[in-house]
Design an enzyme around this catalytic site. Structure first.
Site, PDB file in Angstrom:
ATOM      1  N   GLY A   1      -3.899  -4.161   6.077  1.00 34.56           N
ATOM      2  CA  GLY A   1      -3.058  -3.812   7.143  1.00 34.56           C
ATOM      3  C   GLY A   1      -3.355  -2.352   7.685  1.00 34.56           C
TER       4      GLY A   1
ATOM      5  CE  LYS B   1      -4.635   0.055   0.221  1.00 30.87           C
ATOM      6  NZ  LYS B   1      -5.271  -0.698   1.500  1.00 30.87           N
TER       7      LYS B   1
ATOM      8  CG  ASP C   1     -10.641  -0.840   5.183  1.00 28.86           C
ATOM      9  OD1 ASP C   1     -10.979  -1.413   6.292  1.00 28.86           O
ATOM     10  OD2 ASP C   1      -9.598  -0.290   4.985  1.00 28.86           O
TER      11      ASP C   1
ATOM     12  CE  LYS D   1      -7.289  -2.334   7.029  1.00 29.28           C
ATOM     13  NZ  LYS D   1      -7.632  -0.689   6.753  1.00 29.28           N
TER      14      LYS D   1
ATOM     15  CG  ASP E   1      -7.776   2.222   0.700  1.00 31.14           C
ATOM     16  OD1 ASP E   1      -8.860   2.952   0.854  1.00 31.14           O
ATOM     17  OD2 ASP E   1      -6.960   1.906   1.628  1.00 31.14           O
TER      18      ASP E   1
ATOM     19  CD  GLU F   1      -8.775  -0.981   0.716  1.00 33.51           C
ATOM     20  OE1 GLU F   1      -7.957  -1.039   0.055  1.00 33.51           O
ATOM     21  OE2 GLU F   1      -8.722  -1.021   2.035  1.00 33.51           O
TER      22      GLU F   1
ATOM     23  CE  LYS G   1      -4.198   3.938   2.265  1.00 30.53           C
ATOM     24  NZ  LYS G   1      -5.359   3.262   2.899  1.00 30.53           N
TER      25      LYS G   1
ATOM     26  CB  SER H   1      -0.952  -0.078   1.124  1.00 25.91           C
ATOM     27  OG  SER H   1      -1.650   1.238   1.308  1.00 25.91           O
TER      28      SER H   1
END
Ligand code: OSB
Ligand code: MG
Length: 371
Positions: free
Chosen positions: A294, A165, A242, A266, A192, A217, A167, A139
């Site tokens: 994570g 991934k 998420d 998670k 995400d 996400e 952000k 990420s």
């Protein structure tokens, strides 16, 4: 099994590289470690867990201080000196405490570690894991420039990570994804948003469709299900939830409403290993792939994640990467590392199967209590 003592450590570690999401940038990580001590099969053992709540209530409403308050005031009295046949019973025993899943998970997961150590098996085996290596992804936070982002991606691909991934947030989305595709071609890529968009952005999010992302996400609000269902009808990219999935029941509702095609698990967000297994099984029954998220964990939380991610319906690479991307040194030795094929070995010793370096915990500890 019987837990006789719970210790809490409020810790802070500097991050190797700052981490920026749509809700802000962090240069260090504050978290609570949980150590339990107790009796299982007539012998004394310890177990370790990590609460993934952050110092601020921006990813979730919990913080390191609420975790401390809830464990010391409410969870410890329900757990200490109670007899449990199996750690799977603990989450249920905490049912009258509403929410506070990260606090519950810290204790519940430490109890699973204690149980697995006492029965001499790797935690993965106790959880029902079926593989001995897990697929690892990274990420990558929002950077100061797209050039800097390209540099980071290049480095992580060279290290062997199986998917990237990034952000995103308004102003750092379509152009960033277009640049990644132009530079690196058809790599496994997902984004995400950490709830940074609203339905007013549906047309903008549809502009991500041509880039063939694995998933987007949590584009919409942290507690939303139904707008995600409407958004999924309007975009081709699979929606993955998420933040919204904080109970197995909400996951069921989200699946029924077709609000997502993929779910990120998670354990901290849902209350520990037991509810994570239930969520995993629910998704398997509905043919919804899951992957392990994570929370910038230290080696202790990271080891727990690796064991959980060995269950069969974890079908996409997780946000479980090498220790050295986060903390140097980590709280465990040897640190977690990936092999050149982008996988991480599930530790084979008893419990979480990693060596905890007490001096490093002591050095990182700002406050300690023994209950
Ligand atoms: O949304 O997945 C998230 C980190 C902190 C809070 C929320 C998230 C994240 C990450 C980092 O994406 C994943 C990692 O531990 O590498
Ligand atoms: Mg996320």
């Amino acid at each position: 099994m019987k837990i006789e003592k719970i210790e809490l450590f409020l810790c802070r570690l500097p991050l190797v590289h700052f981490f920026e999401t749509s809700f802000g940038r962090s240069y260090d990580r504050t978290f609570v470690l949980v150590r339990v001590e107790g009796d299982a099969l007539g012998k004394k053992h310890e177990g370790w867990g990590e609460c993934v709540a952050e110092a601020n209530p921006y990813y979730s409403s919990e913080t390191t201080e609420t975790v401390w308050h809830i464990i010391a005031g409410f969870i410890a009295p329900l757990v200490i000196c109670q007899v449990f046949d199996h750690p799977r019973e603990i989450f249920r025993a905490l049912h009258r405490i509403r929410g506070h899943n990260m606090a519950k998970a810290g204790v519940e997961m430490a109890a699973w570690d204690l149980y697995a150590r006492s029965t001499g098996q790797p935690l993965a085996k106790a959880l029902g894991g079926t593989r001995d290596r897990i697929a690892s992804g990274v990420s990558i936070g929002i950077q100061d420039s797209l050039d800097q982002l390209m540099g980071k991606i290049e480095k992580e691909l060279a290290a062997g990570y199986q998917r990237i991934k990034i952000k995103i947030k308004p102003g750092w989305d379509v152009d960033a994804v277009a640049r990644v595709r132009a530079t690196f071609g058809a790599i496994p890529l997902q984004v995400d948003a950490n709830a940074a968009y609203t339905m007013a952005d549906a047309a903008l999010l549809a502009r991500l469709d041509p880039f063939d992302l694995l998933l987007i996400e949590q584009p919409l609000d942290y507690d939303d299900v139904m707008d995600h269902a409407e958004l999924q009808r309007r975009i081709k990219t699979p929606v993955c939830l998420d933040e919204s999935i904080h109970t197995v029941r909400i996951a069921r509702d989200a699946i029924d409403a077709k609000a997502c095609r993929i779910i990120n698990i998670k354990p901290g967000r849902v209350g520990g290993h037991q509810p994570s297994i239930e969520l995993h099984d629910l998704c398997a029954r509905h043919d919804i792939p899951v992957w392990h998220g994570g929370m910038l964990e230290s080696g202790i939380g990271r080891a727990h994640n690796i064991h959980l991610a060995s269950l069969p319906n974890f079908r996409l690479p997780g946000d479980i990467a090498a220790s050295k991307r986060y903390y140097q040194p980590d709280l465990i030795e040897p640190p977690i590392d990936i092999s050149s094929d982008g996988t991480i070995a599930v530790p084979q010793g008893p419990g979480i199967g990693v060596n905890i370096v007490r001096e490093r915990i002591d050095k990182a500890t700002l406050r300690h209590v023994s209950l």
